[in-house]
Each structure stands twice: as structure tokens, then as C-alpha cells.
Motif scaffolding. Sequence first.
Motif, PDB file in Angstrom:
ATOM      1  N   LEU A 196      62.539  27.657  58.140  1.00  0.00           N
ATOM      2  CA  LEU A 196      61.718  28.731  57.237  1.00  0.00           C
ATOM      3  C   LEU A 196      60.517  29.164  57.898  1.00  0.00           C
ATOM      4  O   LEU A 196      59.787  28.125  58.350  1.00  0.00           O
ATOM      5  CB  LEU A 196      61.459  28.063  55.661  1.00  0.00           C
ATOM      6  N   GLY A 197      60.031  30.272  57.850  1.00  0.00           N
ATOM      7  CA  GLY A 197      58.783  30.851  58.295  1.00  0.00           C
ATOM      8  C   GLY A 197      59.029  31.207  59.739  1.00  0.00           C
ATOM      9  O   GLY A 197      58.079  31.748  60.254  1.00  0.00           O
ATOM     10  N   GLU A 198      60.197  30.813  60.327  1.00  0.00           N
ATOM     11  CA  GLU A 198      60.234  31.337  61.746  1.00  0.00           C
ATOM     12  C   GLU A 198      61.208  32.496  61.816  1.00  0.00           C
ATOM     13  O   GLU A 198      61.982  32.572  60.959  1.00  0.00           O
ATOM     14  CB  GLU A 198      60.846  29.930  62.551  1.00  0.00           C
ATOM     15  N   PRO A 199      60.938  33.245  62.901  1.00  0.00           N
ATOM     16  CA  PRO A 199      61.925  34.445  63.206  1.00  0.00           C
ATOM     17  C   PRO A 199      63.065  34.127  63.603  1.00  0.00           C
ATOM     18  O   PRO A 199      63.587  32.871  64.138  1.00  0.00           O
ATOM     19  CB  PRO A 199      61.118  35.160  64.217  1.00  0.00           C
ATOM     20  N   TYR A 200      64.083  34.943  63.388  1.00  0.00           N
ATOM     21  CA  TYR A 200      65.614  35.034  63.797  1.00  0.00           C
ATOM     22  C   TYR A 200      65.346  34.694  65.398  1.00  0.00           C
ATOM     23  O   TYR A 200      64.613  35.249  66.144  1.00  0.00           O
ATOM     24  CB  TYR A 200      66.308  36.066  63.608  1.00  0.00           C
TER      25      TYR A 200
ATOM     26  N   TRP B  60      60.330  19.424  59.295  1.00  0.00           N
ATOM     27  CA  TRP B  60      60.378  19.164  57.770  1.00  0.00           C
ATOM     28  C   TRP B  60      59.019  19.303  57.115  1.00  0.00           C
ATOM     29  O   TRP B  60      58.751  19.668  56.073  1.00  0.00           O
ATOM     30  CB  TRP B  60      60.926  17.773  57.518  1.00  0.00           C
ATOM     31  N   VAL B  61      57.714  19.400  57.734  1.00  0.00           N
ATOM     32  CA  VAL B  61      56.389  19.568  57.527  1.00  0.00           C
ATOM     33  C   VAL B  61      56.585  20.765  57.150  1.00  0.00           C
ATOM     34  O   VAL B  61      55.861  21.488  56.300  1.00  0.00           O
ATOM     35  CB  VAL B  61      55.351  18.605  58.085  1.00  0.00           C
ATOM     36  N   ARG B  62      57.035  21.544  58.230  1.00  0.00           N
ATOM     37  CA  ARG B  62      56.820  23.099  58.194  1.00  0.00           C
ATOM     38  C   ARG B  62      57.582  23.707  57.067  1.00  0.00           C
ATOM     39  O   ARG B  62      57.314  24.766  56.285  1.00  0.00           O
ATOM     40  CB  ARG B  62      57.386  23.792  59.452  1.00  0.00           C
TER      41      ARG B  62
END
Length: 615
Positions: free
Chosen positions: A56-60, A115-117
Motif C-alpha cells: 500500500l502506498g507504493e506504485p505499480y 508491515w510498518v508501511r
Amino acid sequence: MSTTSDTVNFTFSDTIAGRVTGFDRDARVVSVITPAGTEFRISLDGGPSAELLHNLGEPYQDASGHIDDMLQEGTFVLAYGVFYPTEERLRFEAKRLIFVGRQGDDFRFEEAGWWVRQIKEIAAFYRKAQFGDGPVDFGQYRTEIRLGGEKTASHVQETDTISRLVYGMASAFLLTGEDEYLEVAERGTEYLREHMRFVDTDENVVYWYHGLSIDGDIEKKLFTSEFSDDYDALPAYEQIYALAGPVQTYRITGDPRIRNDADATLRLFDRFYLDPEHGGYFSHIDPILLSPHHESLGPNKARKNWNSVGDHAPAYLINLYLATGEKRYADMLEYTFDTIVERFPDPKNSPFVQERFHQDWSHDTTHGWQQNRAVVGHNLKIAWNLMRMHSLRPKAEYLDMAASIGETMPDVGADRQRGGWYDVVERIKHDGEEHFRFAWHDRKAWWQQEQAILAYLILHGITGREDFRDEARDAQSFYNAFFLDHDEGAVYFNTLASGLPYLLGVERLKGSHSMSMYHSAELCYLAAVYNNLLVGGKAMDFWFKPDPSDLDGRLLRVAPDLLPPGSVRIESVEIEGEPHTDFDAGALTVTLPETSGRVKVRVRLAPRARTEVAG
């Protein structure tokens, strides 16, 4: 080609998950073996897209141009495609490939910060969904949240869903130290205390309302449960989960008012839910007489179930012990797990535990929706929590039952072709059938994936068994590949068996009676703890913000979970950004300075090597 009703003569889409055993570049065919041991030949003729697992929060992250390089032997891959019938066999042509790492033994979810991100992104979604960009006002809280975070017209605030949101936000602060999440947790705890708590001075107990019905400026307290299974009663699980968020917040703040509420609710359990004759806790009590035996309870009269007996531990009791080290909480945990070990296994009839009982512990196989059915996640939850308890008070029967569940469940509760874990199945297999029938569907719920991940991570971390490691990795792969909502945020409620999100009815919602950041945050918190400290040999930071004067002897307990004694130590401590050396590295305690007001504490925990622990 002649056909019968048993012949597949149509195309269908599906998923195959497994490890690469070979790749014929010329024929464009990759061989994959599933956890069940079945080998599939997957055609790449269709020119599938490929991607690297992203958080989550990372680009494809497109990997379509790297397929040939990434299909190494042993690589775990999830392939979505189409089955075509042919004269000889079904032919599978991949349309989408998901690689969980860049090479054979690489799994991105084992990165120290994965998991923190993830919990940070989930917390940001729920913070914005409930309160927008403005102040945190729980008067605006709504139980139902749509897929993209919009609120529905429902104006019922359920106590347990607020508590679950509070739990998630407190867990996010523990891992990130971001004050905005602690603010939500503390304001939510205050709201619960002011609006949902009933202090019975005559009985010297606290119990919690089901929720509030809000119409404009008018609040109507809903004393008893509104749900059909529990209508007009006080179900134990609602009292249990009312404590989940506040107690997780208590780990951070040491607020004595939360401790007092928890102790008063424990007195409620011991005085009115506990069965002194046969043991265990009743599932419901009558709201007037506070009795589990009243006729008004109908089918819930004098009943016990998994929730009333077992859910104390993960919801609040383990966290209450971690924060205090109190023997009486450990004693209650031991009583709970001794009861589970004695009463729940049913090996003569089913590989699944029994979950519902009459007062005398005879099996209740006709109750409501459950009948004689198994909730797969409850079996996994028992294994996970038995392993936690085994670290606190080791017993051979805890380890044996947990390991037995870990060994048995994959073949009866997991999808051995596609990955992931099922929901509710019949406890008894029909004659001549290879699989346990599904109660309603073959969809997969987010919270059941959580139980599998945590169960197998802790089983592997403590026993060192490779088969448990593989199960943990398989479960994490399916969850991170298919449950993360990269478009709207947070995680999906359910997917189809293939992993595609199922977005109908209440399963379309991100907030509901069942979903409110609890399980997704619990997974992030403990998957980070287990992957880093128990398995991966990586240090982690944890954050606290207590008033030293609220703590007995100014002693802050910072154990992240019930882990094997000596497996984790304190590496360093900072208070308000300055180094602090007054701590006991092995006991996982920090003595705080004499100061007025609250202090922000960062604690770095590091694992000890197995040889160091053994020595």
C-alpha cells in the motif's frame, strides 16, 4: 469430442499459486508445483502482464519485461489466467503474473519495514474516512464506511467497532510513533468511556453498551445487542471487544483509568459469565438479572462458545498482561488455554475443533448459523494463541495442540491450488467426497488470512519447522497480492477463491459491524514482530507515551508480544529524542525518569540468536 455432464467443455478463469520447477523458454511454458503437490504447466503464449508485489502506498511495479529472468526455479508466483479444454487435458494460459520477490527466495513482505508501511497507510485511510482533514471528533464516527471511505446513511455507532478502530490506531502509533494516530486512539477511548460505559456501583462492575443510535443531536443508548444472533442479550464477545482498543492504548500511555475499566469488566466476567461448576465462560447473559440461565436468552441460554472462552486472550488479556506483568492476568490466560486444550479438540469426529457447547460441555451442533460447521480462522487463531501462551507458561499440551492444528489445517481449510484460506466449512466430510463442503461459498475473508499468517509465523519462529515457514509465506503471498486495495486504500473484506475482490453487499464496505481496522492492524503489528524479531533477525522500533507517575515504580514494560523468554532484548532507548540508559535489556523494562507530564519513548528491540538464547 463427445461430452457428458462430468466433462469440462467450457473455458473458465482461475488462479494457480506455487513454486517454479522448470521453464521452457522456447515453448513458453513454465512448470509450477502447488502446495498440494500438483504440477501445472502454464503457457505464456498469451503474453501475460507481470508485476512485482507492491505494498500500500507504493506504485505499480511492472515486471512484464523481466518474466524470463524472474522465472527461476523455486520462485513463488501467482498466475491468473484461463483454462481451455483440449482433447487431452485442460490447458492453462496465464494472463497476469505476480512475483512476490525479485528472485527465488525473496519475499517482499519479509522486508523489515513492509508491515510498518502497510499499517501507516491503513491508519491514514481510516483517519481520513472517519474525520476528514479536520479535528478528531468521534461524534462524527460511523460504523459503516464505503469502499472509498465515504460514510453511509447509517447513524448507529457500535461500541466494538469504535474499540477496534482505537486498537488499530494505537497499534499504528506503537510501530510508527506518529502522534496523530495516538490522538485518535486516546480520543476514541475517551468517547467509549463517556458514552458507551456503564458503571454499576451496586455490583462494582463495568459493562459496555452495544452502541448509540444518533438522530441529530439526540443520542439513544442501545443497551443490549441489536443483532439477530444475540438480540436483547449481553453477549460476552461484545464486552470482550469493547476492551480491545482501550487496552492496546493502555500499553502506550499507562492511563490508570483504562486499567480500572478493564479490571471492572473482568469482575463482570468472573461474577456473571464464569461457570463455577463446569468451567469456562457463558456466551450470553440476560440484561436484567445478569444471568446466563434465563429463558429470555432462548437458544443462547446456558451456552458457551469460542468467543466467550477464547477471545479474551487476543482481544485484550495478553495485551493487559504485557503492559502490567500481573500474575492474575497470566492465571486467567492459563485457565482459558487449559479449557481450550481440554474441551475444544474433537479428533474422533472432525479435524476441526468444536466451537459451541452446552453448559456441561456437550457439543451444540444445531445452534443458529453455525450448526455443525467450522470457522477455519478460529482453528488457526487457537494455534496462534496457544503458541503465545506456550512462551509465557510452557506446557507440552499447548505446543502439541498448536502443532497438530498447524499440520492438519492446510489440507482441510486452505486452497492448495490458488492460495489463501477458506471461511466456513462443514465439520464432517460427506461419504465419498474428498473435500469438506463450504457452508455458503468459497470466498476468502481478510481476517481468516490474518489468522493463518500469524499462526504459521509463530509456529515457524518457535519450532523452526520449514513446513510452517512455507505455509506462512504462502499465506502472506496471497494476502498481499489480492487483499490490498491499491485504488481506494486499506484492504478488501473478501475475495473470490481466485483472489479477485468480491464487492457486493456488506462485503463491499471498508467499515461495518465486522470490519473496523482491527484485524488488518493486528496483522501488520504482529507480522512485523514475528517476521523481524522471531524469524528474520532484524531490530525494530516501538513507541510509547506514558506519564511516568502513572506507572508502578516508573517502570515501562515494552515486550512486543508473548515471545520465548530471552529471544528479544532492548538494544537502545530514547526519551524525547535523547539517549536513555536506565533499562533492563533482558527483562524488557525501562525505568523512566522522575518528571512531570508525559514523555515520548522510542525503544529499539533486537532479537537474540538461537544459540545465545539456548546458552
